[in-house]
Write an enzyme that holds these catalytic residues in place. Structure first.
Site, PDB file in Angstrom:
ATOM      1  N   LYS A   1      13.607  12.966   7.287  1.00  0.00           N
ATOM      2  CA  LYS A   1      13.518  13.202   5.840  1.00  0.00           C
ATOM      3  C   LYS A   1      14.863  13.640   5.274  1.00  0.00           C
ATOM      4  O   LYS A   1      15.157  13.397   4.095  1.00  0.00           O
ATOM      5  CB  LYS A   1      12.413  14.211   5.522  1.00  0.00           C
ATOM      6  CG  LYS A   1      12.581  15.595   6.148  1.00  0.00           C
ATOM      7  CD  LYS A   1      13.287  16.578   5.248  1.00  0.00           C
ATOM      8  CE  LYS A   1      13.524  17.905   5.928  1.00  0.00           C
ATOM      9  NZ  LYS A   1      14.198  18.879   5.058  1.00  0.00           N
TER      10      LYS A   1
ATOM     11  N   ALA B   1      14.341  28.421   1.350  1.00  0.00           N
ATOM     12  CA  ALA B   1      14.485  29.829   1.707  1.00  0.00           C
ATOM     13  C   ALA B   1      14.379  30.740   0.485  1.00  0.00           C
ATOM     14  O   ALA B   1      13.738  31.789   0.538  1.00  0.00           O
ATOM     15  CB  ALA B   1      15.822  30.047   2.411  1.00  0.00           C
TER      16      ALA B   1
ATOM     17  N   ARG C   1      20.097  20.559   0.067  1.00  0.00           N
ATOM     18  CA  ARG C   1      21.499  20.312   0.414  1.00  0.00           C
ATOM     19  C   ARG C   1      21.739  18.830   0.684  1.00  0.00           C
ATOM     20  O   ARG C   1      22.767  18.277   0.275  1.00  0.00           O
ATOM     21  CB  ARG C   1      21.889  21.134   1.645  1.00  0.00           C
ATOM     22  CG  ARG C   1      21.849  22.625   1.432  1.00  0.00           C
ATOM     23  CD  ARG C   1      22.506  23.364   2.568  1.00  0.00           C
ATOM     24  NE  ARG C   1      21.807  23.193   3.831  1.00  0.00           N
ATOM     25  CZ  ARG C   1      20.821  23.978   4.261  1.00  0.00           C
ATOM     26  NH1 ARG C   1      20.404  24.979   3.505  1.00  0.00           N
ATOM     27  NH2 ARG C   1      20.260  23.782   5.428  1.00  0.00           N
TER      28      ARG C   1
ATOM     29  N   GLY D   1      21.669  32.033   8.883  1.00  0.00           N
ATOM     30  CA  GLY D   1      21.706  31.209   7.681  1.00  0.00           C
ATOM     31  C   GLY D   1      20.605  31.593   6.714  1.00  0.00           C
ATOM     32  O   GLY D   1      19.866  32.557   6.938  1.00  0.00           O
TER      33      GLY D   1
END
Length: 440
Positions: free
Chosen positions: A299, A248, A363, A116
Site C-alpha cells: 500500500k 500516529a 509520507r 519514531g
C-alpha cells in the site's frame, strides 16, 4: 447507517459464527428469509437468547411497515432500528464481561524499539493502560532520551504531545529489554536486520515481538516475520504484526482508530488484542500474517502512485481508476503468496490503502505528490526527517511480482519513476496505452 458505522468499532470475537434463519411472511404472502449472525450458542448470554426469540417478530414488523418517511410506518422502522441498536450495545457489554483478560494486570514491562512517531504513539497507547506499567523505549539518540526522561516529550517527533510519566528512554539494550513481557518493533524495515543482530544477545527467546514496521527488505524480499527470527537467530521467536489505517498523531489525540493484530498463535494474538484495546483503539485479530504484511508493504508503493496523480492534477477519475487497479495488483500478488482475500478487503488492506492514498498526512503520498509536481527524488528524501517505506519497497515489490509471475503495471511504473527510468508523464501515457482487457 449509524448501526453500520458503529459496528466497525464493536469488539471482535474470534469464535466461530452461528447463523440463525428466520422466515418472515409479508402482507404480499411472499416468504422472506432473514439471516442473523452471532456467536455460537454456548457463548450466548441469557439476554442474547431472549433477544433471539423476538427477532422474527421485529423483522416482520420492519418488513410489513409501509414505505415512505411519514406515518406509523416510519415510527415503526425507527423503533426497530432503535431496538436493534440497543441489542447490539447489550451484546457488546456482555461479550466484554465474558472475555475479560488478565493480560494487562500481569504485564509489568513493555519495550519499544525505535523512537519514531508511530513507536512513540504506541508507547503512549500502552503506557496509558495502567500507571504502574513500565514502558521502556530503546533509542540511539541521546538527545531524545533526555527529552523523554526529563520533559516527557519526544523532542524530535510529536513534540506537542506530553508522554505518560511511566515511559522512560534509554540507549542501553540490556536495560531496555531486561524483564520485558512484550516488545514493539518500530525500526524501519531496511535497518531492522542489522539493528536486531546488534541486540540479539539481550533478547529473551520467548519474548513476543510485535512488528509495527511495514515494508519489504530490498535485497532479500523478506518481510518482518522473516527478518525478526532470522536476525535474532531464533526461528521460534514469538511474532505478531500490527497493522491497519492509523496515523500516529490521531492515536496521540485519542481519536477512534481500528487496527488488526495477526499471528499464527491465536492465543498470542488475543493477548496482544487485550493489551492494546482501549476506548479509542479497537483491535481485531487474524491468523493471516502473510496477508497483513504484504498489504501493509504494497500500500505504501500505491500511495506514491496516488500522490503522483494528485501532483500532476490528473483529476478524480484518474485517481479512482489508478487506486482500483493498484488494489487489484496487490490482491493478485498477495493471494499468490497465500494471503486470504478477506484480509485484503479488511483493515490492513482496503482500510490502510484508503488512508495512505487519500490523506495528506501520509509520507508516501506526499513523496508521490512532490514527484508529480516535478521535484527530484533526492531533493524530496533529503528534506524529510522520517522514512517513506514505499520508496525502498517499490523495487522489492517488483522483484517479488516477477518471482510469483504477477503483472503489476501501476506498481512497476512507480518503481521505474523512483529509479529515474521513467518520468511521471511518460508513465501515465504508457499505462493508458496498455491493451484494453477484461477486468479480473
Amino acid at each position: 447507517m449509524a448501526a453500520a458505522a458503529a459496528a466497525t468499532f464493536l469488539p471482535h470475537t474470534p469464535t466461530p459464527r452461528r447463523r440463525l434463519a428466520v422466515a418472515v411472511h409479508s402482507p404480499t404472502r411472499r416468504r422472506l428469509s432473514l439471516v442473523f449472525s452471532g456467536p455460537p450458542d454456548g457463548a450466548l448470554s441469557v439476554a442474547a437468547a431472549e433477544e433471539k426469540a423476538d427477532a422474527g417478530e421485529e423483522a416482520a414488523a420492519a418488513v410489513s411497515a409501509p414505505r415512505g418517511g411519514g406515518g406509523g410506518g416510519g415510527k415503526e422502522r425507527r423503533r426497530v432500528v432503535r431496538k436493534a441498536w440497543e441489542k447490539l450495545v447489550r451484546w457488546s457489554r456482555s461479550w466484554r464481561r465474558r472475555n475479560r483478560s488478565d493480560v494487562v494486570e500481569t504485564t509489568r514491562k513493555v519495550v519499544v524499539l525505535g523512537g519514531g512517531s508511530f513507536g512513540t504513539a504506541m508507547a503512549a497507547q500502552v503506557a496509558a493502560k495502567k500507571a504502574d506499567l513500565e514502558v521502556s523505549m530503546l533509542l540511539r539518540d541521546d538527545l531524545v532520551c533526555r527529552s523523554i526522561n526529563h520533559s516527557h516529550i519526544n523532542c524530535k517527533y510529536l513534540r506537542d504531545h506530553r508522554l505518560p510519566e511511566n515511559i522512560t528512554a534509554t540507549t542501553s539494550a540490556s536495560d531496555a529489554l531486561a524483564g520485558a513481557d512484550f516488545c514493539f518493533h518500530a525500526v524501519p524495515v531496511q535497518f531492522s536486520s542489522s539493528f536486531l543482530e546488534g541486540i540479539s544477545t539481550h533478547v529473551d527467546p520467548k519474548l513476543p515481538f510485535i512488528s509495527l514496521s511495514k515494508g519489504l527488505e530490498l535485497n532479500t524480499l523478506r518481510t518482518m516475520s522473516q527478518i525478526i527470527p532470522q536476525a535474532l537467530g531464533n526461528p521460534r521467536q514469538p511474532f505478531i504484526v500490527l497493522s491497519g489505517p492509523s496515523f500516529a498523531i490521531e492515536l496521540m489525540n485519542k481519536l477512534p482508530t481500528a487496527m488488526v493484530v495477526a499471528s499464527k498463535d491465536k492465543k498470542l494474538a488475543a493477548a496482544v488484542q487485550q493489551l492494546l484495546a482501549s476506548p479509542n483503539l479497537r483491535i481485531s485479530t487474524s491468523n493471516d500474517v502473510t496477508g497483513v504484511e504484504i498489504a501493509g508493504a504494497l500500500k505504501n508503493v500505491l500511495a506514491i502512485a496516488a500522490g503522483i496523480v494528485e501532483g500532476m492534477h490528473l483529476g478524480n477519475n484518474c485517481m479512482a481508476a489508478l487506486v482500483a487497479q493498484g488494489c487489484s495488483e496487490i490482491r493478485w500478488l498477495a493471494t499468490k503468496m497465500g494471503a486470504k482475500p478477506t484480509t485484503l478487503s479488511g483493515l490492513s488492506g482496503s482500510g490502510d490503502i484508503m488512508l495512505t492514498c487519500f490523506v495528506n498526512l501520509s509520507r508516501n503520498r506526499n513523496v508521490g505528490l512532490r514527484l508529480g509536481s516535478g521535484e527530484k527524488l533526492d531533493e524530496i528524501m533529503n528534506s524529510m526527517n522520517q522514512v517513506a517505506e514505499g520508496v525502498s519497497t517499490a523495487g522489492a515489490v517488483i522483484a517479488l511480482a516477477q518471482k510469483y509471475h504477477v503483472k503489476m503495471p501501476v506498481l512497476t511504473a512507480v518503481a521505474r519513476i523512483i529509479d529515474n527510468e521513467l518520468t511521471p508523464k511518460k508513465a501515465v501515457m504508457e499505462l493508458m496505452n496498455l491493451p484494453q482487457v477484461e477486468e479480473v
